[in-house]
Design an enzyme around this catalytic site. Structure first.
Site, PDB file in Angstrom:
ATOM      1  N   THR A  69      -9.252 -15.684   3.430  1.00 21.36           N
ATOM      2  CA  THR A  69      -7.585 -15.880   3.578  1.00 21.36           C
ATOM      3  C   THR A  69      -7.166 -14.738   3.537  1.00 21.36           C
ATOM      4  O   THR A  69      -6.227 -14.059   2.540  1.00 21.36           O
ATOM      5  CB  THR A  69      -7.133 -16.727   2.457  1.00 21.36           C
ATOM      6  OG1 THR A  69      -7.560 -16.035   1.316  1.00 21.36           O
ATOM      7  CG2 THR A  69      -7.639 -17.985   2.587  1.00 21.36           C
ATOM      8  N   ARG A  78       0.904  -1.251   0.196  1.00 17.30           N
ATOM      9  CA  ARG A  78       0.024   0.083   0.114  1.00 17.30           C
ATOM     10  C   ARG A  78       1.088   1.289  -0.043  1.00 17.30           C
ATOM     11  O   ARG A  78       0.562   2.222  -0.619  1.00 17.30           O
ATOM     12  CB  ARG A  78      -1.076  -0.094   1.291  1.00 17.30           C
ATOM     13  CG  ARG A  78      -2.146   1.003   1.179  1.00 17.30           C
ATOM     14  CD  ARG A  78      -3.204   0.639   2.056  1.00 17.30           C
ATOM     15  NE  ARG A  78      -4.164   1.780   2.268  1.00 17.30           N
ATOM     16  CZ  ARG A  78      -4.330   2.462   3.255  1.00 17.30           C
ATOM     17  NH1 ARG A  78      -3.502   2.682   4.313  1.00 17.30           N
ATOM     18  NH2 ARG A  78      -5.103   3.602   3.108  1.00 17.30           N
ATOM     19  N   HIS A 124       0.476   4.381  -2.471  1.00 17.99           N
ATOM     20  CA  HIS A 124       0.308   5.568  -2.251  1.00 17.99           C
ATOM     21  C   HIS A 124       1.551   6.762  -2.652  1.00 17.99           C
ATOM     22  O   HIS A 124       1.017   7.862  -2.746  1.00 17.99           O
ATOM     23  CB  HIS A 124      -0.066   5.412  -0.667  1.00 17.99           C
ATOM     24  CG  HIS A 124      -1.374   5.351  -0.291  1.00 17.99           C
ATOM     25  ND1 HIS A 124      -2.210   5.818   0.436  1.00 17.99           N
ATOM     26  CD2 HIS A 124      -2.283   4.039  -0.733  1.00 17.99           C
ATOM     27  CE1 HIS A 124      -3.428   5.348   0.708  1.00 17.99           C
ATOM     28  NE2 HIS A 124      -3.419   4.165  -0.175  1.00 17.99           N
ATOM     29  N   ASP A 125       2.660   6.063  -2.912  1.00 19.75           N
ATOM     30  CA  ASP A 125       3.774   6.762  -3.383  1.00 19.75           C
ATOM     31  C   ASP A 125       3.519   7.190  -4.546  1.00 19.75           C
ATOM     32  O   ASP A 125       3.568   8.126  -5.342  1.00 19.75           O
ATOM     33  CB  ASP A 125       4.952   6.079  -3.231  1.00 19.75           C
ATOM     34  CG  ASP A 125       6.043   6.759  -3.558  1.00 19.75           C
ATOM     35  OD1 ASP A 125       6.420   7.930  -3.471  1.00 19.75           O
ATOM     36  OD2 ASP A 125       6.988   6.236  -4.246  1.00 19.75           O
ATOM     37  N   ASN A 135      -3.740   8.978   4.093  1.00 18.49           N
ATOM     38  CA  ASN A 135      -2.661   8.302   4.839  1.00 18.49           C
ATOM     39  C   ASN A 135      -2.679   8.318   6.423  1.00 18.49           C
ATOM     40  O   ASN A 135      -2.086   7.267   6.978  1.00 18.49           O
ATOM     41  CB  ASN A 135      -1.387   9.115   4.219  1.00 18.49           C
ATOM     42  CG  ASN A 135      -1.080   8.841   2.831  1.00 18.49           C
ATOM     43  OD1 ASN A 135      -1.850   7.849   2.218  1.00 18.49           O
ATOM     44  ND2 ASN A 135      -0.610   9.777   2.127  1.00 18.49           N
ATOM     45  N   VAL A 194       0.875   9.638  -6.318  1.00 16.10           N
ATOM     46  CA  VAL A 194       1.198  11.170  -6.178  1.00 16.10           C
ATOM     47  C   VAL A 194       2.626  11.443  -6.526  1.00 16.10           C
ATOM     48  O   VAL A 194       3.718  11.131  -6.005  1.00 16.10           O
ATOM     49  CB  VAL A 194       1.183  11.368  -4.464  1.00 16.10           C
ATOM     50  CG1 VAL A 194       1.350  12.756  -4.003  1.00 16.10           C
ATOM     51  CG2 VAL A 194      -0.174  10.916  -3.630  1.00 16.10           C
ATOM     52  N   HIS A 224      -6.197  -6.259  -2.370  1.00 14.66           N
ATOM     53  CA  HIS A 224      -7.138  -6.226  -1.125  1.00 14.66           C
ATOM     54  C   HIS A 224      -7.495  -7.538  -0.829  1.00 14.66           C
ATOM     55  O   HIS A 224      -8.351  -8.014  -0.009  1.00 14.66           O
ATOM     56  CB  HIS A 224      -8.241  -5.312  -1.528  1.00 14.66           C
ATOM     57  CG  HIS A 224      -8.275  -4.089  -1.413  1.00 14.66           C
ATOM     58  ND1 HIS A 224      -9.203  -3.064  -1.621  1.00 14.66           N
ATOM     59  CD2 HIS A 224      -7.008  -3.037  -1.271  1.00 14.66           C
ATOM     60  CE1 HIS A 224      -8.870  -1.836  -1.394  1.00 14.66           C
ATOM     61  NE2 HIS A 224      -7.256  -1.774  -1.183  1.00 14.66           N
ATOM     62  N   GLY A 267       4.226  10.501  -8.960  1.00 15.87           N
ATOM     63  CA  GLY A 267       4.928   9.324  -9.443  1.00 15.87           C
ATOM     64  C   GLY A 267       5.751   8.568  -8.279  1.00 15.87           C
ATOM     65  O   GLY A 267       5.639   8.981  -7.135  1.00 15.87           O
TER      66      GLY A 267
END
Length: 317
Positions: free
Chosen positions: A240, A61, A65-66, A93, A69, A192, A71
């Site tokens: 699982t 994640r 998330h990097d 975040n 934003v 997910h 690149g």
């Protein structure tokens, strides 16, 4: 007349120079400058995931998330300074992203092996891959050579990362804006199949939506009351939760998507058929997920002389 060997060497150098100039990454970027880079990252990720399986999902994640934003430039890792407010306190975040200490450990280990060589942005990309593998998922060849940003953007973090309340059309346009297809979006959502989500991210779906399995909803309500318990967590895949498989898609078929944005992928819309395909063909999902992760890792990297190689992932040199 130049010998074939010298001509080949010249062409190799030229291709490297052109590749860097064009912002291209390569799979063997550290083969001579830090040959133990990948094994150093892997051992730290394996240890962290063995200690806490959820950490694998957290590291995937952080990479996502990097990249969404400005690149894949490790901007998400920067702590606030007097000059700028970083991305860690952005809505998607704050009190949510985790694993920064694992990245710190990996960076420290790499600085001992080959100081000033491996970027924090590349650490994120490799750690995401190694996390998926550690939890039983597919592997892929990570493209390398990213450099680290010298600033971050709170506003971009607040606006560019898709919310768990997103509609299908919003998800499609959000990923499209990053050069990722609808197929890429559905495949990447399969991450997910691991990890946990906070009650605050799915409470509205739980108490207000009809396209949710009733027994599934009932089982969640004890841990996610209609008020309070915002930070109580539930697995995104109840079957699982610590195994990287295709159960995420199996869950969507029976309306057991935890987040609103999850169930949007199978709700009578254009992506229903792809969800069904991934449910029926785990190998197709694995292959598409790997390809999509490579594409995501290629979003606007800093290369060549842009950015820097941070000595500490939390702050600019």
């Amino acid at each position: 007349m130049a010998s074939p060997r010298s001509t080949a060497a010249y062409l190799l150098v030229l291709s490297v120079v052109v590749g860097v100039a064009a912002g291209q990454l390569s799979s063997n970027f550290y083969s001579s400058s830090c040959p133990n880079a990948l094994s150093t990252i892997k051992s730290a990720v394996d240890a962290a995931v063995a200690k806490e399986a959820r950490m694998g999902a957290s590291l995937v994640r952080v990479h996502f998330h990097d990249c969404f934003v400005n690149g894949c430039d490790a901007s998400v890792l920067l702590d606030d300074t007097s000059n700028f407010t970083g991305e860690k306190t952005a809505g998607p975040n704050a009190n949510s992203l985790r694993g920064f200490d694992v990245i710190d450990t990996i960076k420290s280990n790499l600085e001992s092996v080959c100081p000033g060589v491996v970027s924090c942005a590349d650490i994120l990309a490799v750690a995401a891959r190694d996390s998926v593998v550690a939890l039983g998922g597919p592997s892929w060849t990570v493209q390398l050579g990213r450099r680290d940003s010298t600033t971050a953007s709170l506003s971009a973090a607040n606006s560019n990362i898709p919310a768990p309340t997103s509609s299908l059309s919003t998800l499609i346009s959000s990923f499209s804006g990053k050069g990722l297809s609808t197929q890429d979006m559905v495949a990447l959502s399969g991450a997910h199949t691991i990890g946990q989500a906070r009650c605050t991210t799915f409470r509205t779906r739980l108490y207000n939506e009809n396209n949710i399995n009733s027994s599934f909803a009932t089982s969640l309500k004890s841990n996610c009351p209609s008020s309070g318990g915002d930070n109580n967590i539930s697995p995104l895949d109840t079957q699982t939760p610590t195994t990287f498989d295709n159960d995420y898609y199996n869950n969507l078929l029976v309306q057991k998507g935890l987040l609103h944005s999850d169930q949007q992928l199978f709700n009578g819309g254009s992506t229903d058929s792809q969800v069904t395909t991934y449910s029926n063909n785990p190998s197709t999902f694995s292959s598409d997920f790997a390809s999509a992760m490579i594409k995501m890792g290629n979003i606007s990297p800093l290369t060549g002389s842009s950015g820097q190689i941070r000595n500490n992932c939390r702050k600019v040199n």
